[in-house]
Design an enzyme around this catalytic site. Structure first.
Site, PDB file in Angstrom:
ATOM      1  N   ASP A  11      18.486 -11.679  -5.207  1.00 34.49           N
ATOM      2  CA  ASP A  11      18.307 -11.833  -6.656  1.00 34.49           C
ATOM      3  C   ASP A  11      18.422 -10.445  -7.289  1.00 34.49           C
ATOM      4  OD1 ASP A  11      17.584 -12.641  -9.185  1.00 34.49           O
ATOM      5  OD2 ASP A  11      15.527 -13.166  -8.698  1.00 34.49           O
ATOM      6  N   LYS A  66      22.304 -14.841  -6.164  1.00 37.54           N
ATOM      7  CA  LYS A  66      21.923 -15.047  -7.572  1.00 37.54           C
ATOM      8  C   LYS A  66      22.142 -13.714  -8.289  1.00 37.54           C
ATOM      9  CE  LYS A  66      17.533 -16.251  -8.453  1.00 37.54           C
ATOM     10  NZ  LYS A  66      16.333 -17.110  -8.581  1.00 37.54           N
ATOM     11  N   PHE A 109      15.088 -20.725 -10.583  1.00 40.75           N
ATOM     12  CA  PHE A 109      14.242 -20.576  -9.397  1.00 40.75           C
ATOM     13  C   PHE A 109      14.467 -21.780  -8.501  1.00 40.75           C
ATOM     14  CE2 PHE A 109      10.309 -20.758  -6.949  1.00 40.75           C
ATOM     15  CZ  PHE A 109      10.253 -19.454  -6.490  1.00 40.75           C
TER      16      PHE A 109
HETATM   17  P1  5GP Z   1      15.149  -9.927  -4.619  1.00 38.42           P
HETATM   18  O1  5GP Z   1      14.347  -8.782  -4.046  1.00 38.42           O
HETATM   19  O2  5GP Z   1      16.630  -9.814  -4.348  1.00 38.42           O
HETATM   20  O3  5GP Z   1      14.864 -10.147  -6.096  1.00 38.42           O
HETATM   21  O4  5GP Z   1      14.638 -11.265  -3.992  1.00 38.42           O
HETATM   22  C1  5GP Z   1      14.717 -11.553  -2.675  1.00 38.42           C
HETATM   23  C2  5GP Z   1      13.578 -12.449  -2.266  1.00 38.42           C
HETATM   24  O5  5GP Z   1      12.949 -13.045  -3.403  1.00 38.42           O
HETATM   25  C3  5GP Z   1      14.083 -13.594  -1.449  1.00 38.42           C
HETATM   26  O6  5GP Z   1      14.056 -13.290  -0.086  1.00 38.42           O
HETATM   27  C4  5GP Z   1      13.137 -14.711  -1.810  1.00 38.42           C
HETATM   28  O7  5GP Z   1      12.022 -14.674  -0.944  1.00 38.42           O
HETATM   29  C5  5GP Z   1      12.689 -14.400  -3.203  1.00 38.42           C
HETATM   30  N1  5GP Z   1      13.456 -15.167  -4.209  1.00 38.42           N
HETATM   31  C6  5GP Z   1      14.390 -14.722  -5.089  1.00 38.42           C
HETATM   32  N2  5GP Z   1      14.861 -15.717  -5.853  1.00 38.42           N
HETATM   33  C7  5GP Z   1      14.216 -16.842  -5.436  1.00 38.42           C
HETATM   34  C8  5GP Z   1      14.290 -18.224  -5.824  1.00 38.42           C
HETATM   35  O8  5GP Z   1      15.046 -18.659  -6.705  1.00 38.42           O
HETATM   36  N3  5GP Z   1      13.467 -19.083  -5.142  1.00 38.42           N
HETATM   37  C9  5GP Z   1      12.623 -18.688  -4.156  1.00 38.42           C
HETATM   38  N4  5GP Z   1      11.881 -19.623  -3.580  1.00 38.42           N
HETATM   39  N5  5GP Z   1      12.529 -17.401  -3.762  1.00 38.42           N
HETATM   40  C10 5GP Z   1      13.321 -16.493  -4.398  1.00 38.42           C
END
Ligand code: 5GP
Length: 192
Positions: free
Chosen positions: A115, A143, A164
């Site tokens: 994300d 994402k 989400f």
């Molecule tokens: P980032 O650090 O890239 O923002 O997010 C990575 C982590 O955030 C992922 O491994 C996941 O655990 C959580 N995450 C990000 N987006 C989502 C989402 O839409 N749903 C869920 N359940 N977890 C998310």
């Protein structure tokens, strides 16, 4: 049946990807990975807890291919950046490290979703400092809307809409991981 705590299907808004679409994506990723690491030993590191299912399904799909890696080692790391909320805290904490020595080895990190990119960036830096022969990342869902770091993703599964998502290992407040498909939650269910 709308109670979040029981992981109820009544809380689901839209199904984004079916179990069959997920399985086909895993097969596609496994074919690419098996070809790239053909005849080489590979260490697969899954990121708990969200990538539990994808890591195991991917490793099994790779192992089914006769022309893949010569050896497959597996382990899991655990990080936290979301706590129990639906938004990232922006701070990544390592809750469990791998016990495998990865210096001189080919390493593939497996994540459920990227994300803002902070989690994957943190893990790539952590592991790169240990001197692996190579380090790549495989992510089931991309994402791209809130990306804060331009972190490389060598193997990408599916494009995720700006929502989400839960299911197939991904949770909201520890629920919904058991869903065989990927879905969005009804807005009334998300309380933060
Ligand atoms: P980032 O650090 O890239 O923002 O997010 C990575 C982590 O955030 C992922 O491994 C996941 O655990 C959580 N995450 C990000 N987006 C989502 C989402 O839409 N749903 C869920 N359940 N977890 C998310």
């Amino acid at each position: 049946m709308d109670d979040v705590s029981d992981g109820s299907r009544g809380a689901i808004e839209t199904q984004l990807f079916s179990a069959e679409e997920i399985a086909a994506t895993i097969e596609r990723l496994a074919a690419a990975i098996a070809a790239d690491y053909r005849g080489k030993p590979l260490v697969i590191l899954g990121v708990l807890k969200g990538a539990l299912f994808i890591t195991i399904d991917l490793a099994r799909a790779i192992a089914r291919r006769e022309d893949g890696p010569s050896e497959l080692l597996m382990d899991f790391l655990c990080v936290s950046s979301y706590g129990n909320r639906s938004r990232s805290s922006g701070e990544v904490r390592l809750l469990k490290d791998t016990s495998l020595l990865i210096a001189g080895r080919h390493v593939l990190l497996v994540e459920d979703i990227v994300d803002n990119g902070l989690t994957l960036d943190y893990l790539r830096r952590l592991l790169a400092a240990r001197g692996p022969a190579s380090l790549r990342a495989c992510v089931l869902l991309d994402k791209p809307y809130r990306r804060m770091v331009d972190v490389p993703v060598e193997y990408r599964g599916l494009h995720c809409p700006d929502a989400f998502v839960v299911g197939y290992g991904l949770d909201y407040q520890e629920g919904f991981r058991n869903l065989p498909y990927l879905a969005t939650l009804r807005p009334t269910v998300i309380t933060d």
